[in-house]
Scaffold this motif. Structure first.
Motif, PDB file in Angstrom:
ATOM      1  N   SER A 151       0.816  -1.211   0.000  1.00  0.00           N
ATOM      2  CA  SER A 151       0.000   0.000   0.000  1.00  0.00           C
ATOM      3  C   SER A 151       0.851   1.263   0.000  1.00  0.00           C
ATOM      4  O   SER A 151       0.320   2.374  -0.099  1.00  0.00           O
ATOM      5  N   ALA A 157       1.135  -2.753  10.621  1.00  0.00           N
ATOM      6  CA  ALA A 157       0.357  -1.578  11.009  1.00  0.00           C
ATOM      7  C   ALA A 157       1.219  -0.366  10.690  1.00  0.00           C
ATOM      8  O   ALA A 157       2.334  -0.231  11.196  1.00  0.00           O
ATOM      9  N   ILE A 158       0.713   0.481   9.808  1.00  0.00           N
ATOM     10  CA  ILE A 158       1.493   1.590   9.263  1.00  0.00           C
ATOM     11  C   ILE A 158       0.881   2.907   9.725  1.00  0.00           C
ATOM     12  O   ILE A 158      -0.281   3.186   9.446  1.00  0.00           O
ATOM     13  N   THR A 213      -1.116 -10.455   1.735  1.00  0.00           N
ATOM     14  CA  THR A 213      -0.819  -9.086   2.142  1.00  0.00           C
ATOM     15  C   THR A 213      -1.845  -8.627   3.168  1.00  0.00           C
ATOM     16  O   THR A 213      -3.046  -8.680   2.896  1.00  0.00           O
ATOM     17  N   ILE A 214      -1.373  -8.211   4.320  1.00  0.00           N
ATOM     18  CA  ILE A 214      -2.266  -7.631   5.328  1.00  0.00           C
ATOM     19  C   ILE A 214      -1.635  -6.338   5.830  1.00  0.00           C
ATOM     20  O   ILE A 214      -0.546  -6.358   6.409  1.00  0.00           O
ATOM     21  N   GLU A 215      -2.293  -5.240   5.565  1.00  0.00           N
ATOM     22  CA  GLU A 215      -1.737  -3.949   5.972  1.00  0.00           C
ATOM     23  C   GLU A 215      -2.820  -3.054   6.565  1.00  0.00           C
ATOM     24  O   GLU A 215      -3.856  -2.833   5.949  1.00  0.00           O
ATOM     25  N   LEU A 216      -2.554  -2.552   7.763  1.00  0.00           N
ATOM     26  CA  LEU A 216      -3.449  -1.582   8.376  1.00  0.00           C
ATOM     27  C   LEU A 216      -2.841  -0.200   8.225  1.00  0.00           C
ATOM     28  O   LEU A 216      -1.684   0.010   8.582  1.00  0.00           O
ATOM     29  N   ARG A 217      -3.611   0.721   7.702  1.00  0.00           N
ATOM     30  CA  ARG A 217      -3.157   2.108   7.637  1.00  0.00           C
ATOM     31  C   ARG A 217      -3.947   2.893   8.673  1.00  0.00           C
ATOM     32  O   ARG A 217      -5.161   2.721   8.785  1.00  0.00           O
ATOM     33  N   GLU A 268      -4.287  -3.064  -3.888  1.00  0.00           N
ATOM     34  CA  GLU A 268      -2.976  -2.440  -3.682  1.00  0.00           C
ATOM     35  C   GLU A 268      -1.854  -3.243  -4.319  1.00  0.00           C
ATOM     36  O   GLU A 268      -0.903  -2.677  -4.839  1.00  0.00           O
ATOM     37  N   PHE A 328      -5.940  -6.572  17.818  1.00  0.00           N
ATOM     38  CA  PHE A 328      -4.556  -6.105  17.719  1.00  0.00           C
ATOM     39  C   PHE A 328      -4.493  -4.589  17.865  1.00  0.00           C
ATOM     40  O   PHE A 328      -3.689  -4.050  18.631  1.00  0.00           O
ATOM     41  N   PHE A 360      -3.543   1.337  18.265  1.00  0.00           N
ATOM     42  CA  PHE A 360      -3.467   1.751  16.868  1.00  0.00           C
ATOM     43  C   PHE A 360      -4.872   2.010  16.332  1.00  0.00           C
ATOM     44  O   PHE A 360      -5.774   1.199  16.504  1.00  0.00           O
ATOM     45  N   ALA A 410      -6.918   2.112  13.211  1.00  0.00           N
ATOM     46  CA  ALA A 410      -6.877   1.732  11.799  1.00  0.00           C
ATOM     47  C   ALA A 410      -7.925   2.505  11.007  1.00  0.00           C
ATOM     48  O   ALA A 410      -9.090   2.566  11.392  1.00  0.00           O
ATOM     49  N   GLU A 411      -7.496   3.124   9.932  1.00  0.00           N
ATOM     50  CA  GLU A 411      -8.405   3.859   9.052  1.00  0.00           C
ATOM     51  C   GLU A 411      -8.820   2.989   7.874  1.00  0.00           C
ATOM     52  O   GLU A 411      -9.936   3.057   7.389  1.00  0.00           O
ATOM     53  N   LYS A 412      -7.861   2.231   7.407  1.00  0.00           N
ATOM     54  CA  LYS A 412      -8.107   1.413   6.233  1.00  0.00           C
ATOM     55  C   LYS A 412      -7.322   0.122   6.340  1.00  0.00           C
ATOM     56  O   LYS A 412      -6.181   0.124   6.796  1.00  0.00           O
ATOM     57  N   THR A 413      -7.956  -0.961   5.923  1.00  0.00           N
ATOM     58  CA  THR A 413      -7.312  -2.265   6.031  1.00  0.00           C
ATOM     59  C   THR A 413      -7.242  -2.921   4.660  1.00  0.00           C
ATOM     60  O   THR A 413      -8.218  -2.923   3.924  1.00  0.00           O
ATOM     61  N   THR A 414      -6.084  -3.438   4.356  1.00  0.00           N
ATOM     62  CA  THR A 414      -5.874  -4.130   3.085  1.00  0.00           C
ATOM     63  C   THR A 414      -5.599  -5.601   3.343  1.00  0.00           C
ATOM     64  O   THR A 414      -4.680  -5.921   4.098  1.00  0.00           O
ATOM     65  N   ILE A 415      -6.397  -6.467   2.754  1.00  0.00           N
ATOM     66  CA  ILE A 415      -6.142  -7.910   2.834  1.00  0.00           C
ATOM     67  C   ILE A 415      -6.261  -8.494   1.441  1.00  0.00           C
ATOM     68  O   ILE A 415      -7.325  -8.442   0.826  1.00  0.00           O
ATOM     69  N   GLU A 416      -5.147  -8.992   0.934  1.00  0.00           N
ATOM     70  CA  GLU A 416      -5.148  -9.539  -0.422  1.00  0.00           C
ATOM     71  C   GLU A 416      -4.379 -10.854  -0.473  1.00  0.00           C
ATOM     72  O   GLU A 416      -3.230 -10.909  -0.057  1.00  0.00           O
TER      73      GLU A 416
END
Lengths: 134, 134
Positions: free
Chosen positions: A63, A87-88, A122-126, B62, B110, B116, B118-124
């Motif tokens: 991301s 976690a970003i 891919t798992i990313e928290l923004r 993403e 988590f 934390f 989280a505003e947006k989460t990406t899981i792919e």
DNA sequence: AATGTTGGTGTTATGTTATTACATCGGTTG
DNA sequence: CAACCGATGTAATAACATAACACCAACATT
């Protein structure tokens, strides 16, 4: 983490730059940091990254289109902890890496139920880290 | 899914193109599809996508730098199903969208534990769909 | 009617990320 | 030695995304 001794010069330079950075860097940022060490072209960075990703020493943040050194300090590294999640913080840029077996299980369950063979996850928290959220 | 009536012309064109495609498209691919309808510049696509993403009618992948129409056919759409996750076939390009409350719970847990936000989460998931895996 | 504001649009230029293509070099192996 | 393999160097280009500026239509306020 100490770099393995079997890295080539370019791989070691890129790994070093990422390790020192303590945060994600784009390939081009890495390139700029390494100009003094003889780097001239993006490909030198991408090629090194490709190897480091293979070895699990570095992760790609999809991301962000950027890269971080794996936060593990042991030799075992990430392969042994299942999928890596991030976690970003949008504010300070800090990235924290975590693992959760329950999530792995749910994803594996989904894959099994659909006959999907997952190669990469891919798992990313923004969002905002605790420091920045206040 | 039928497009809401409150979309502008450009937004509707982009949404239509994505809906017909039945698969992810990059912004530039969308641009090419819409040249006949008067599109000339990437920004026209990106601006429409921005709105469609806001409305939840479209998702961004993403790991692919591309976009898909939301697979939901009801008005309620994705907002009401928690985080959206995607399984992307590397071979045929098919994308399937899914939701898993258990994963949402684990991620929320988590986040809470670390403070934390989280505003947006990406899981792919990238891999092979059942058809392509054989 | 005049004014201001808002949101969408069009256009050009530019910035950022990633890959293709081709040549070379050094070490290993048959 | 020759063939090969992996890493490297370089230039060019492709692919993805945004900045800056001008214009216009719709609507609200005065």
């Amino acid at each position: 983490m100490n770099a393995p001794t079997n890295l080539t010069k370019n791989q070691a330079l890129v790994f070093d730059a990422l390790t020192r950075a303590e945060g994600p860097m784009s390939a081009y940022t890495i390139l700029d940091k390494l100009r003094d060490h003889g780097f001239r072209a993006p490909l030198q960075v991408y090629r090194a990254l490709e190897k480091l990703l293979e070895l699990g020493l570095v992760h790609r943040l999809e991301s962000l289109n950027s890269f971080v050194a794996c936060s593990h300090t042991t030799e075992a590294c990430c392969r042994h902890h299942g999928t890596v999640a991030f976690a970003i913080c949008e504010s300070c840029g800090q990235v924290s890496e975590f693992h959760d077996h329950a999530i792995d299980d749910r994803l594996a369950h989904f894959a099994r139920s659909k006959g999907f063979k997952a190669e990469k996850t891919t798992i990313e928290l923004r969002g905002l880290c605790s420091a920045c959220a206040g």
